[in-house]
Write a protein that holds these residues in place. Structure first.
Motif, PDB file in Angstrom:
ATOM      1  N   SER A  60      37.239  38.729 -22.033  1.00  0.00           N
ATOM      2  CA  SER A  60      36.760  38.954 -23.393  1.00  0.00           C
ATOM      3  C   SER A  60      37.497  38.068 -24.378  1.00  0.00           C
ATOM      4  O   SER A  60      36.891  37.457 -25.269  1.00  0.00           O
ATOM      5  CB  SER A  60      36.944  40.428 -23.767  1.00  0.00           C
ATOM      6  OG  SER A  60      36.554  40.653 -25.103  1.00  0.00           O
TER       7      SER A  60
ATOM      8  N   ASN B 297      35.900  34.983 -26.675  1.00  0.00           N
ATOM      9  CA  ASN B 297      36.089  34.936 -28.119  1.00  0.00           C
ATOM     10  C   ASN B 297      36.704  33.604 -28.539  1.00  0.00           C
ATOM     11  O   ASN B 297      36.334  33.038 -29.580  1.00  0.00           O
ATOM     12  CB  ASN B 297      36.982  36.091 -28.582  1.00  0.00           C
ATOM     13  CG  ASN B 297      36.270  37.432 -28.520  1.00  0.00           C
ATOM     14  OD1 ASN B 297      35.039  37.490 -28.546  1.00  0.00           O
ATOM     15  ND2 ASN B 297      37.045  38.504 -28.417  1.00  0.00           N
TER      16      ASN B 297
ATOM     17  N   ARG C  94      33.986  30.943 -28.403  1.00  0.00           N
ATOM     18  CA  ARG C  94      33.101  31.052 -29.566  1.00  0.00           C
ATOM     19  C   ARG C  94      33.761  30.472 -30.800  1.00  0.00           C
ATOM     20  O   ARG C  94      33.143  29.737 -31.582  1.00  0.00           O
ATOM     21  CB  ARG C  94      32.731  32.518 -29.816  1.00  0.00           C
ATOM     22  CG  ARG C  94      31.833  33.126 -28.759  1.00  0.00           C
ATOM     23  CD  ARG C  94      31.369  34.513 -29.179  1.00  0.00           C
ATOM     24  NE  ARG C  94      30.594  35.142 -28.119  1.00  0.00           N
ATOM     25  CZ  ARG C  94      31.091  36.014 -27.258  1.00  0.00           C
ATOM     26  NH1 ARG C  94      32.371  36.361 -27.331  1.00  0.00           N
ATOM     27  NH2 ARG C  94      30.316  36.539 -26.325  1.00  0.00           N
ATOM     28  N   SER C  95      35.027  30.820 -30.997  1.00  0.00           N
ATOM     29  CA  SER C  95      35.767  30.335 -32.161  1.00  0.00           C
ATOM     30  C   SER C  95      35.904  28.817 -32.138  1.00  0.00           C
ATOM     31  O   SER C  95      35.711  28.142 -33.154  1.00  0.00           O
ATOM     32  CB  SER C  95      37.151  30.991 -32.192  1.00  0.00           C
ATOM     33  OG  SER C  95      37.932  30.473 -33.235  1.00  0.00           O
TER      34      SER C  95
END
Length: 207
Positions: free
Chosen positions: A39, A43, A46-47
């Motif tokens: 997870s 993240n 994505r960032s």
């Protein structure tokens, strides 16, 4: 004048190694699988993608996402390790873009022969996520089967918009991506081709 070339196969700059997040190996794979690590890693991806796309968009710099992320955008399921894209380094806005990301550049831009690529590119470490940006001009790929160097036309103007990691991005068209990966022919490329075509990674009559 011929550009300078350096063979850096298998070499990772010390600055890069020192910034890798603890859960990653040098090769980019997770050392231990867990839902929490997965997870956190998603993240981070994505960032990092949002950051680099915001930067190119802000400087009106054309770009095209390739590699594993492009395969994911077209429906592939292979775990993503790094974010790869091409952009025109000769573009009038390149210099300002490069200045804006310089804090995170750990290597390059440099013209190199690196494994199966002969191109100019740079490496970015965005809080532990690897990003590589290559110059879309004068790219050669080494055919994984024959060993021949093949000049590639990275047609950024014909990139297609796809949603991946929560962001709409410009990616290499599916058929171009498949042909690109057929030339390279690595295990990861064969896996991507099989998933994206629903068939064998290479034509069965291929020698």
């Amino acid at each position: 004048m011929a550009r300078a070339q350096y063979d850096i196969s298998g070499v990772l700059p010390s600055a890069w190694k020192s910034k890798l997040i603890p859960s990653w190996s040098i090769e980019g794979g997770l050392l231990k699988g867990s839902k929490i690590v997965y997870s956190e890693h998603k993240n981070l991806q994505r960032s990092a993608l949002a950051w680099v796309v915001d930067k190119v968009d802000r400087h009106d710099l054309p770009y095209m996402v390739v590699g594993g992320l492009a395969a994911t955008a077209h429906g592939g399921s292979r775990p993503l390790h790094d974010i790869d894209l091409y952009a025109p380094f000769a573009h009038s806005n390149w210099s300002n873009f490069l200045t804006s990301i310089s804090k995170y550049v750990v290597w390059g831009p440099q013209s190199v022969v690196d494994g199966q690529w002969d191109l100019t590119y740079l490496k970015i470490d965005y809080h532990g996520q690897r990003i590589e940006i290559g110059d879309c001009d004068d790219v050669l790929l080494k055919n994984g089967e024959t060993g021949a160097w093949i000049r590639q036309r990275i047609d950024i103007e014909h990139s297609v918009s796809r949603s991946v990691l929560g962001r709409d991005v410009n990616v290499m068209p599916l058929q171009q991506l498949i042909e690109y990966k057929r030339v390279l022919g690595r295990d990861v490329d064969q896996q991507d081709i099989q998933e994206l075509t629903g068939g064998p990674p290479f034509p069965q009559n291929r020698a």
